[in-house]
Design an enzyme around this catalytic site. Sequence first.
Site, PDB file in Angstrom:
ATOM      1  N   SER A 195       0.823  -1.201   0.000  1.00 36.39           N
ATOM      2  CA  SER A 195       0.000   0.000   0.000  1.00 36.39           C
ATOM      3  C   SER A 195       0.861   1.256   0.000  1.00 36.39           C
ATOM      4  CB  SER A 195      -0.912   0.023   1.228  1.00 36.39           C
ATOM      5  OG  SER A 195      -1.890  -0.992   1.147  1.00 36.39           O
TER       6      SER A 195
ATOM      7  N   LYS B 248      -9.856   0.241  11.973  1.00 35.64           N
ATOM      8  CA  LYS B 248     -10.034   1.530  11.290  1.00 35.64           C
ATOM      9  C   LYS B 248     -11.012   1.395  10.126  1.00 35.64           C
ATOM     10  CE  LYS B 248      -6.971   2.773   8.321  1.00 35.64           C
ATOM     11  NZ  LYS B 248      -7.831   2.857   7.105  1.00 35.64           N
TER      12      LYS B 248
END
Length: 422
Positions: free
Chosen positions: A220, A244
């Site tokens: 990522s 999250k």
Amino acid sequence: MAQAQATKFKNPVVNWIDSRLPIFTMLDHEYNHYPMPRNVNYLWAFGAIAGIMLVIMIATGLFLAMQYSSHTSLAFDSVERIMRDVNYGWLLRYIHANGASMFFIAVYIHMFRGLYYGSYKAPREILWILGVIIFLVMMGTAFMGYVLPWGQMSFWGATVITNLFSAFPIVGDPIVTLLWGGFSVDNPTLNRFFALHFLLPFVLLGLVILHTAALHVSGSNNPLGIEAKGPQDTVPFNPYVTIKDGFAVVIFLIVYAAFVFFMPNYMGHPDNYIPANPLVTPAHIVPEWYFLPFYAMLRAIPDKLGGVLAMFGSIALLAFLPWLDTSKVRSCKFRPIYRQFFWILAIDALVLGYAGSQPAEGAWLVIARIGTAYYFFHFLILLPLLGKLERPLPLPSSISEPVLKGGGRVAAGAHAKPMEKA
């Protein structure tokens, strides 16, 4: 015969399966211990949100397909029957119809996040190109789904969009005839669109799996746009990122539910609640809101072929973004000049969307032409030039450096490098 590899799972059934087909080991590695940059924010949750929306769309679509009749004399009434007579049919249809809009909202935020933080740059070119292909397949699937209720906007939208292919020399007319299955938009067209609308989400699912696999190979990106340099820069995917993303998903689903239960027709067009009539043309033919910027580009150019090329070219252009952007710095955080132009692009997209919803005349036509010109100027001229002329701010030496120095601000101190390869 090779002896089955020993595995670490406590559950004997899971352990037995995994020793013969190590799918649980793969999932454990990719979605439990997988290292994620420690500074990713909530904008990184929209990829997961888009994936959940795809699953919701496939699930509701399967149940709706059981009740839908893909015949021009039955389609509109079958949708009304789903709404009135099928148990919870109204709920399934509203989830599906509003889900398309929410899916596009999640994907647009996901795309603009990628543009802002430079997630298309090396080594993530294949990841980005797969994302552009996913977007194209999404648009095709959504367009065909919009035709299925067989209301006025369904019929005339299908007529206008399929006719666009006739602008191409030599091959245009055969393509239109193939799409129609005859000499006009009629029952064969509806059957084709229903079959393709049912099939393409599974193609989309396969592309999403490839997209995710490419992400887990390259890793990522993050708001700083620099690569993780060790354990101090990363956290395990679970529980940090799952918590999250889970919170972001819940908030997104609450907004989604608000539309489904309190304003389910807000993002639709009232003319689509009138049965299709080939003899009555609506005063103003418009597609769904998520197509409006591209529809504005189509109408902005007087020449039919030019408009079609501009519309399709505006999407195809995104696939070449890794090579059009010549800057070695990914994130707009360190590109103060380009950051201003990014927000101009975002405003341009919104203005094009509104211009596409208005009649193609007067001031709105001029605005659409200016917006279209800026869109192509941004990607074809501005990006290559700024990459060579702009002087970016110094980059931190690692992801953890700004945190360890205090706060999220990046200090241009002794440890900062003037530039880092993307």
